[in-house]
Design a protein around this motif. Structure first.
Motif, short mmCIF file in Angstrom:
data_model
loop_
_atom_site.label_atom_id
_atom_site.label_comp_id
_atom_site.label_asym_id
_atom_site.label_seq_id
_atom_site.Cartn_x
_atom_site.Cartn_y
_atom_site.Cartn_z
N ASP A 1 37.07 48.67 15.45
CA ASP A 1 37.50 48.29 14.10
C ASP A 1 38.64 47.29 14.12
N SER A 2 39.32 47.14 15.28
CA SER A 2 40.44 46.21 15.35
C SER A 2 40.57 45.65 16.76
N ILE A 3 41.23 44.50 16.86
CA ILE A 3 41.48 43.89 18.17
C ILE A 3 42.38 44.78 19.01
N GLN A 4 43.35 45.44 18.36
CA GLN A 4 44.26 46.32 19.08
C GLN A 4 43.51 47.47 19.76
N GLU A 5 42.52 48.02 19.05
CA GLU A 5 41.72 49.10 19.62
C GLU A 5 40.94 48.61 20.82
N MET A 6 40.36 47.39 20.71
CA MET A 6 39.62 46.81 21.84
C MET A 6 40.54 46.56 23.03
N ASP A 7 41.74 45.99 22.76
CA ASP A 7 42.68 45.69 23.85
C ASP A 7 43.09 46.96 24.59
N ALA A 8 43.35 48.03 23.84
CA ALA A 8 43.77 49.29 24.46
C ALA A 8 42.67 49.85 25.36
N THR A 9 41.42 49.73 24.92
CA THR A 9 40.29 50.21 25.72
C THR A 9 40.13 49.40 27.00
N VAL A 10 40.23 48.08 26.88
CA VAL A 10 40.08 47.21 28.05
C VAL A 10 41.20 47.46 29.06
N ARG A 11 42.41 47.72 28.57
CA ARG A 11 43.51 48.04 29.49
C ARG A 11 43.20 49.28 30.31
N GLN A 12 42.63 50.29 29.69
CA GLN A 12 42.26 51.50 30.43
C GLN A 12 41.14 51.21 31.44
N PHE A 13 40.17 50.38 31.04
CA PHE A 13 39.11 50.00 31.98
C PHE A 13 39.68 49.23 33.18
N ASN A 14 40.62 48.30 32.90
CA ASN A 14 41.18 47.46 33.96
C ASN A 14 41.86 48.29 35.06
N ALA A 15 42.42 49.43 34.67
CA ALA A 15 43.12 50.28 35.64
C ALA A 15 42.14 50.97 36.58
N ARG A 16 40.85 50.93 36.27
CA ARG A 16 39.85 51.67 37.05
C ARG A 16 38.92 50.77 37.85
N ILE A 17 39.07 49.46 37.75
CA ILE A 17 38.16 48.54 38.43
C ILE A 17 38.94 47.55 39.28
N SER A 18 38.25 46.85 40.17
CA SER A 18 38.89 45.90 41.08
C SER A 18 39.25 44.60 40.34
N LYS A 19 40.09 43.79 40.98
CA LYS A 19 40.56 42.55 40.37
C LYS A 19 39.43 41.61 39.95
N PRO A 20 38.42 41.32 40.82
CA PRO A 20 37.34 40.41 40.38
C PRO A 20 36.61 40.93 39.14
N HIS A 21 36.43 42.28 39.07
CA HIS A 21 35.70 42.82 37.93
C HIS A 21 36.53 42.74 36.65
N TYR A 22 37.85 43.03 36.75
CA TYR A 22 38.59 42.99 35.49
C TYR A 22 38.87 41.56 35.05
N GLU A 23 38.86 40.59 35.97
CA GLU A 23 38.95 39.19 35.54
C GLU A 23 37.76 38.81 34.67
N THR A 24 36.56 39.22 35.10
CA THR A 24 35.36 38.94 34.32
C THR A 24 35.40 39.68 32.98
N LEU A 25 35.82 40.95 32.99
CA LEU A 25 35.89 41.72 31.75
C LEU A 25 36.89 41.11 30.77
N ASN A 26 38.01 40.59 31.29
CA ASN A 26 39.02 39.99 30.41
C ASN A 26 38.51 38.70 29.75
N VAL A 27 37.67 37.95 30.46
CA VAL A 27 37.08 36.75 29.84
C VAL A 27 36.20 37.16 28.67
#
Length: 297
Positions: A17-43
């Motif tokens: 429902d909001s960008i803030q909610e999406m950002d918070a979810t992606v931050r949690q995902f980033n903590a669980r995946i490797s650098k190449p994967h979270y670079e792609t997810l952040n794009v």
């Protein structure tokens, strides 16, 4: 009008429902995946603000954004989708037909956990089926062995009967057959069913069959900790064995130290090679010792 239609269509996939909610979810995902994967997810996240959590990108666009090959991006997207971090929806060009750029939907945390749980259950079921198939094959082989053994015993009894009834002629024949079997045993060769054919033929001149089999198993176990596809793993094993042979060559030429333990040397070498393959997408990348220790820490 076309753009408006596309946005309306994309909102059907929206999970946030909001960008803030999406950002918070992606931050949690980033903590669980490797650098190449979270670079792609952040794009994907950066291009998911107009329709929150939904982006419409070409693989080449993502590759240019993170400075990696399209082949690497395909692997990253597959990993993210297989583990539930994103969902991929295919699109088609309305005028010319065919496949267009994919729609990438960032999942909520509860969606990701549900997909991952389903994926793990599928892998367990697949493993059980593999075990059942292996057991069935072993049973078939055992029955076939018993059948062949019975047939062999019957044949020997028949031959003994013939030999006893025909005298010295059949005694000579039996001796000749025995000598032929012994010659066959002496010259028997069997294909190595563990080491791939290409690697086997390349390195069998330098190691015994048993050594090469043990070295290959050591390499596979070492690389299991890294996220490499089949091609990268094969390249890494080949590169590691080449490094081992070069070290032995330096020693026998009187230009280097002896290699006291072949398996420990290969294991240590593949630690660097596997690291380069996962984090730099290149098993042949150069990493000095200081950088390697810092990254591993």
């Amino acid at each position: 009008m076309t753009t408006h239609y596309t946005l309306v269509h994309f909102t059907d996939y929206q999970n946030f429902d909001s960008i803030q909610e999406m950002d918070a979810t992606v931050r949690q995902f980033n903590a669980r995946i490797s650098k190449p994967h979270y670079e792609t997810l952040n794009v994907l996240k950066q291009h998911s603000c107009k329709v929150i959590g939904v982006s419409h990108l070409k693989v080449a666009t993502i590759a240019n954004a993170v400075g990696r090959s399209t082949r690497a991006i395909h692997r990253h997207l597959k990993y993210l989708a297989d583990n539930g971090f994103i969902t991929v929806a295919n699109t088609s060009r309305k005028k010319s037909g065919g496949k267009g750029a994919n729609i990438y939907i960032i999942n909520r945390i509860d969606q990701q956990k549900a997909i991952q749980k389903k994926h793990v259950s599928y892998r367990k079921a697949s493993h059980r089926n593999t075990v059942k198939t292996a057991v069935k094959r072993q049973q078939q082989q055992a029955f076939a062995y018993i059948k062949v053994k019975k047939q062999t015993m019957y044949s020997l009894k028949l031959l003994n009967s013939l030999f006893s009834s025909t005298g010295r002629k059949y005694k000579r024949m039996r001796k000749k057959m025995k000598l032929t079997r012994i010659d066959n045993i002496k010259n028997a060769t069997f294909a190595n069913r563990i080491v791939p054919e290409g690697i086997y033929h390349q390195f069998i001149p330098f190691f015994s069959d048993a050594q090469l089999t043990a070295l290959y198993k050591t390499a596979v176990n070492r690389l299991a900790t890294f996220d490499l596809d089949a091609i990268q793993q094969n390249d890494a094993i080949t590169y590691g064995l080449e490094s081992l042979v070069k070290a032995l060559r330096r020693y026998h030429r009187g230009e280097g130290e002896p290699v006291y333990n072949l398996y420990a040397y290969l294991n240590r070498t593949l630690l660097h090679i596997g690291f380069n393959g996962e984090f730099y997408d290149d098993v042949y990348a150069y990493t000095n010792a200081a950088d390697f220790r810092t990254a591993m820490a």
